[in-house]
Scaffold this active site. Structure first.
Site, PDB file in Angstrom:
ATOM      1  CB  CYS A  71      -0.674  -4.749   4.807  1.00 36.06           C
ATOM      2  SG  CYS A  71      -1.555  -5.432   6.229  1.00 36.06           S
ATOM      3  CB  CYS A 122      -1.606 -10.141   8.204  1.00 35.04           C
ATOM      4  SG  CYS A 122      -2.645  -8.902   7.473  1.00 35.04           S
TER       5      CYS A 122
HETATM    6  P1  FAD Z   1       8.406   1.589   3.255  1.00 35.74           P
HETATM    7  O1  FAD Z   1       8.274   1.571   4.720  1.00 35.74           O
HETATM    8  O2  FAD Z   1       7.199   1.938   2.452  1.00 35.74           O
HETATM    9  O3  FAD Z   1       9.598   2.579   2.919  1.00 35.74           O
HETATM   10  C1  FAD Z   1      10.069   2.830   1.629  1.00 35.74           C
HETATM   11  C2  FAD Z   1      10.862   4.124   1.678  1.00 35.74           C
HETATM   12  O4  FAD Z   1      11.602   4.259   0.462  1.00 35.74           O
HETATM   13  C3  FAD Z   1       9.982   5.364   1.794  1.00 35.74           C
HETATM   14  O5  FAD Z   1      10.378   6.131   2.904  1.00 35.74           O
HETATM   15  C4  FAD Z   1      10.191   6.083   0.477  1.00 35.74           C
HETATM   16  O6  FAD Z   1      10.141   7.497   0.605  1.00 35.74           O
HETATM   17  C5  FAD Z   1      11.575   5.612   0.085  1.00 35.74           C
HETATM   18  N1  FAD Z   1      11.834   5.685  -1.359  1.00 35.74           N
HETATM   19  C6  FAD Z   1      10.998   5.349  -2.374  1.00 35.74           C
HETATM   20  N2  FAD Z   1      11.590   5.611  -3.556  1.00 35.74           N
HETATM   21  C7  FAD Z   1      12.816   6.101  -3.280  1.00 35.74           C
HETATM   22  C8  FAD Z   1      13.905   6.560  -4.082  1.00 35.74           C
HETATM   23  N3  FAD Z   1      13.836   6.582  -5.410  1.00 35.74           N
HETATM   24  N4  FAD Z   1      15.035   6.984  -3.457  1.00 35.74           N
HETATM   25  C9  FAD Z   1      15.123   6.976  -2.103  1.00 35.74           C
HETATM   26  N5  FAD Z   1      14.120   6.569  -1.293  1.00 35.74           N
HETATM   27  C10 FAD Z   1      12.987   6.136  -1.879  1.00 35.74           C
HETATM   28  N6  FAD Z   1       2.538  -4.250   8.038  1.00 35.74           N
HETATM   29  C11 FAD Z   1       2.431  -5.012   9.177  1.00 35.74           C
HETATM   30  O7  FAD Z   1       3.392  -5.672   9.556  1.00 35.74           O
HETATM   31  N7  FAD Z   1       1.280  -5.048   9.912  1.00 35.74           N
HETATM   32  C12 FAD Z   1       0.199  -4.320   9.544  1.00 35.74           C
HETATM   33  O8  FAD Z   1      -0.826  -4.368  10.225  1.00 35.74           O
HETATM   34  C13 FAD Z   1       0.256  -3.526   8.353  1.00 35.74           C
HETATM   35  N8  FAD Z   1      -0.806  -2.808   7.927  1.00 35.74           N
HETATM   36  C14 FAD Z   1      -0.698  -1.986   6.833  1.00 35.74           C
HETATM   37  C15 FAD Z   1      -1.783  -1.218   6.446  1.00 35.74           C
HETATM   38  C16 FAD Z   1      -1.682  -0.333   5.369  1.00 35.74           C
HETATM   39  C17 FAD Z   1      -2.877   0.470   4.969  1.00 35.74           C
HETATM   40  C18 FAD Z   1      -0.442  -0.201   4.686  1.00 35.74           C
HETATM   41  C19 FAD Z   1      -0.295   0.792   3.565  1.00 35.74           C
HETATM   42  C20 FAD Z   1       0.640  -0.983   5.049  1.00 35.74           C
HETATM   43  C21 FAD Z   1       0.530  -1.887   6.109  1.00 35.74           C
HETATM   44  N9  FAD Z   1       1.592  -2.708   6.500  1.00 35.74           N
HETATM   45  C22 FAD Z   1       1.486  -3.508   7.615  1.00 35.74           C
HETATM   46  C23 FAD Z   1       2.750  -2.868   5.599  1.00 35.74           C
HETATM   47  C24 FAD Z   1       3.993  -2.097   6.002  1.00 35.74           C
HETATM   48  O9  FAD Z   1       3.712  -0.756   6.231  1.00 35.74           O
HETATM   49  C25 FAD Z   1       5.032  -2.254   4.902  1.00 35.74           C
HETATM   50  O10 FAD Z   1       5.151  -3.612   4.545  1.00 35.74           O
HETATM   51  C26 FAD Z   1       6.389  -1.738   5.354  1.00 35.74           C
HETATM   52  O11 FAD Z   1       6.318  -0.369   5.652  1.00 35.74           O
HETATM   53  C27 FAD Z   1       7.432  -2.017   4.276  1.00 35.74           C
HETATM   54  O12 FAD Z   1       8.653  -1.442   4.595  1.00 35.74           O
HETATM   55  P2  FAD Z   1       9.673  -0.992   3.443  1.00 35.74           P
HETATM   56  O13 FAD Z   1      10.874  -0.490   4.142  1.00 35.74           O
HETATM   57  O14 FAD Z   1       9.821  -2.069   2.444  1.00 35.74           O
HETATM   58  O15 FAD Z   1       8.907   0.190   2.685  1.00 35.74           O
END
Ligand code: FAD
Ligand code: UQ1
Length: 417
Positions: free
Chosen positions: A163, A342
């Site tokens: 983000c 975003c």
């Molecule tokens: P995540 O949701 O972060 O999940 C990763 C998972 O992997 C976690 O549960 C973690 O525990 C697990 N993991 C890590 N390492 C391991 C391991 N070794 N073994 C097993 N599991 C593991 N997005 C939007 O679309 N709109 C917004 O307005 C927005 N605002 C945001 C504001 C902030 C402050 C933040 C921090 C993020 C924002 N986002 C937004 C971004 C969004 O939250 C992420 O892009 C999204 O959550 C990514 O998904 P993901 O599945 O890739 O990772």
């Protein structure tokens, strides 16, 4: 030793959505989710928590209640990937053998990479805060309340982050907060970004530059935070245009966006990743470039889209159809166009909804100019998105707004005729 048809590593935004889709199609106990955490956070709410508009307890659910019941949850960490033997070893001593692997491990927050930062964040009374971690986000509003004068500095690190709009959203919310409290004349708002521009998409960057000027926010580009000396209230920045040249700035409040990377376990598996540590996938199919039975979704994928939950939503039907194709012995043909979105919250009741694709061309859902600040977009971000996330996306029913966009554009065409 354990075996499964599909192993999803990471039960966050992308992993949970994929597990829901796949377990619903493949049936019970075909899908294993490897995820060590008790809680699943809706991270997009963190920005609003920083501004005091939501509470931390509204941003999470128990992981057990979010992950799909038809998938088996192994509450452990992935410790090592062995893609040549189709196995992942876990922190609980298991070796999980899979037919298909989906990597959804997101990004790790590297606060420790900036000397003095962790100490500053963890010292009560030091006005250093960060919306990025559930550990620190609660402290942001307190910092705002305590700041009456001086420099409020907001940072953006020198690496890809999730983000990319969030570091400036919290700056705009803070600016509005100080104005509401009658303190704005005494507080300088300074946004120091490592990037050369305010935002990568020109259409929105132009609107944001006007906003920054109108609201008297100081923008410094190519400034990277390299050290925090909290006892002296000093932040040290490097000028990326003149490497080695450092500036010290005194702050009364410092909001830090930390450097990020894929988790070490992913970054260290050289067979799976690009030189920058992201899972090496084809940017259209999201299939691994070397291992046909491996896919990635979300922030840990190498696809050069802006890393957001919205992007993961748009990727989820593509990964789903392509995994199903490979399971059926066919080539993956579904294509992800790089869609990301975003909602740039610009205060306590306004928001610019940026939406774009790999070409950084705006791809707007609604039939109005989304580069304008609007209450409707703020309402959508604050009240509708969390419901859409928990009820639709986490159950595998949200594929991003592409369908909605097509509907609106049909309506627009009809009007013209
Ligand atoms: P995540 O949701 O972060 O999940 C990763 C998972 O992997 C976690 O549960 C973690 O525990 C697990 N993991 C890590 N390492 C391991 C391991 N070794 N073994 C097993 N599991 C593991 N997005 C939007 O679309 N709109 C917004 O307005 C927005 N605002 C945001 C504001 C902030 C402050 C933040 C921090 C993020 C924002 N986002 C937004 C971004 C969004 O939250 C992420 O892009 C999204 O959550 C990514 O998904 P993901 O599945 O890739 O990772
Ligand atoms: C979106 O799909 C999404 O993922 C669920 C977000 O994360 C919370 C968003 O912030 C946005 C804006 C979208 C895109 C959705 C629409 C209706 C434009």
């Amino acid at each position: 030793r354990q075996e499964c048809q599909v192993l999803v590593v990471g039960g966050g935004t992308g992993g949970c959505a994929m597990a829901a889709k796949l377990s619903s199609r493949l049936g019970s106990d075909k899908v294993v989710v490897l995820e060590p955490e008790d809680k699943h956070y809706y991270q997009p709410m963190f920005t609003l928590i920083g501004g005091g508009m939501k509470r931390l307890d509204q941003s999470h659910r128990q992981m057990a209640d979010v992950l799909p019941t038809k998938a088996k949850w192994v509450k452990e960490k992935a410790l090592e990937f062995d893609p040549d033997n189709n196995t992942v070893s876990t922190s609980g001593g298991k070796t999980i053998k899979y037919d298909f692997l989906i990597i959804a491990t997101g990004l790790q927050l590297n606060y420790g990479k900036i000397p003095g930062l962790v100490e500053a964040l963890e010292t009560p009374g030091s006005n250093v805060c960060s919306i990025y971690s559930p550990k620190y986000v609660d402290h942001v509003y307190e910092c705002l309340r305590r700041t009456n004068e001086g420099n409020a500095i907001f940072t953006f690190p020198n690496c890809p982050i999730k983000c990319a709009g969030a570091p400036q959203k919290i700056a705009y919310i803070s600016e509005h907060y100080f104005r509401k409290m009658g303190r704005r004349d005494n507080v300088n708002i300074i946004y120091n970004t490592s990037l050369p521009v305010i935002f990568g998409v020109k259409h929105y960057a132009e609107a944001l530059m006007k906003l920054i000027k109108r609201r008297n926010i100081t923008l410094n580009v190519q400034r990277n935070l390299v050290e925090v000396r909290h006892k002296d209230n000093i932040a040290v920045f490097e000028d990326l245009a003149k490497p080695g040249v450092h500036y010290e700035e005194t702050y009364s409040m410092l909001h830090v966006t930390p450097p990020m990377s894929t988790p070490d376990v992913v970054a260290n598996c050289k067979k799976l990743v690009t030189p920058t540590g992201f899972v090496d996938v084809d940017q259209m199919t999201l299939q691994h470039n070397k291992y046909n039975n491996v896919f990635a979704i979300g922030d840990s994928a190498s696809s050069p889209n802006s890393k957001t939950a919205a992007a993961a939503a748009a990727q989820s039907p593509v990964v789903f159809r392509n995994v199903m194709a490979v399971i059926e012995g066919k080539a993956p043909t579904d294509i992800y166009d790089g869609y990301s979105s975003c909602p740039i919250v610009t205060g306590y009741s306004s928001c610019i909804l940026a939406e774009f694709d790999y070409n950084l061309t705006p791809v707007e859902t609604f039939p109005l100019d989304q580069s304008k600040e609007r209450y409707s977009m703020f309402f959508m971000k604050k009240e509708l998105m969390p419901v859409l996330y928990w009820k639709l996306m986490m159950n595998g029913y949200w594929n991003g707004p592409a369908l909605m966009r097509k509907m609106f554009s049909l309506l627009k065409l009809n009007k013209k005729q």
